[in-house]
Motif scaffolding. Structure first.
Motif, short mmCIF file in Angstrom:
data_model
loop_
_atom_site.label_atom_id
_atom_site.label_comp_id
_atom_site.label_asym_id
_atom_site.label_seq_id
_atom_site.Cartn_x
_atom_site.Cartn_y
_atom_site.Cartn_z
N LYS A 100 0.82 -1.26 0.15
CA LYS A 100 -0.06 -0.01 0.07
C LYS A 100 0.81 1.21 -0.07
CE LYS A 100 -3.50 2.44 2.71
NZ LYS A 100 -4.35 2.17 3.54
N LYS A 105 -3.72 5.65 -5.14
CA LYS A 105 -4.93 5.04 -4.67
C LYS A 105 -4.82 3.61 -5.06
CE LYS A 105 -8.06 8.90 -6.02
NZ LYS A 105 -9.34 9.43 -6.99
N ALA A 106 -5.80 2.93 -4.44
CA ALA A 106 -5.88 1.58 -4.77
C ALA A 106 -6.01 1.33 -6.29
CB ALA A 106 -6.90 0.75 -3.86
N TYR A 107 -5.33 0.15 -6.75
CA TYR A 107 -5.47 -0.17 -8.22
C TYR A 107 -6.96 -0.72 -8.55
CZ TYR A 107 -4.84 -2.52 -12.59
OH TYR A 107 -5.10 -2.97 -13.87
N ARG A 108 -7.58 -0.18 -9.46
CA ARG A 108 -8.94 -0.60 -9.94
C ARG A 108 -9.00 -0.53 -11.41
NH1 ARG A 108 -14.71 1.83 -9.83
NH2 ARG A 108 -15.74 -0.16 -9.81
N GLU A 120 -5.30 -3.73 -0.44
CA GLU A 120 -3.78 -2.91 -0.34
C GLU A 120 -3.05 -3.15 0.84
OE1 GLU A 120 -2.40 -0.82 -2.98
OE2 GLU A 120 -4.01 -1.60 -4.11
#
Length: 171
Positions: A100, A105-108, A120
């Motif tokens: 993380k 940002k978190a992968y999407r 994450e």
């Protein structure tokens, strides 16, 4: 192949080589991929597990014949990796996850529902997950990928560990 991928593949091979004998049968979670191909070329006996949902059918992995479970950047895609880690018949595991990052940002992937990160991880979270599922962590490493110019984030990535590798054995 880009330099980050080459770096990650090489570091993973070096890490695995210290703990996993090449004569052992390895079950790698995920569809056949370039990491699996690379490790096979390096002499590891690796089979890819795929064709079922690891979250909904964790027992399916025990239909394979294997000694070691590997998960190269798979755990972050699962809703609940705990049952799979708890139910595997493997006595050894090598797991890598992207860490993380506070500045990203978190992968999407809005197009592919399977190509996104549900988790994450921070390193302590993966450790806790493995330990609670009945594993003893023997070794761990964090890796900072090679620098790729491209703005402020690339500078932060050049000094921030991005990948986390763990070798664990069943208690």
């Amino acid at each position: 192949m880009n330099k980050v991928k080459v770096f990650r593949f090489q570091k993973t091979k070096e890490f695995m080589s210290r703990y996993v004998d090449k004569n052992l049968e390895i079950l790698d979670l995920g569809t056949p991929n370039s990491m699996a191909d690379f490790l096979k070329e390096e002499g590891f006996r690796l089979t890819s597990a795929f064709g079922f949902d690891f979250d909904l059918e964790p027992d399916e992995i025990n239909k394979y014949d294997y000694d070691v479970l590997t998960a190269f950047e798979v755990m972050e895609h699962l809703v609940s990796p705990f049952p799979l880690l708890q139910k595997t018949k493997a006595k050894k595991a090598v797991v890598t996850v992207p860490l993380k990052l506070w500045f990203a940002k978190a992968y999407r992937n809005p197009v592919d529902p399977y190509d996104q990160h549900y988790h994450e991880f921070e390193s302590w979270q993966l450790d806790m997950l493995l330990e609670k599922a009945g594993w003893k962590i023997i070794a761990r490493e964090k890796w900072v990928p090679p620098f790729t110019p491209g703005g402020v984030r690339s500078i932060l990535r050049a000094v921030t560990p991005r990948f986390y590798a763990v070798y664990a054995e069943r208690i």
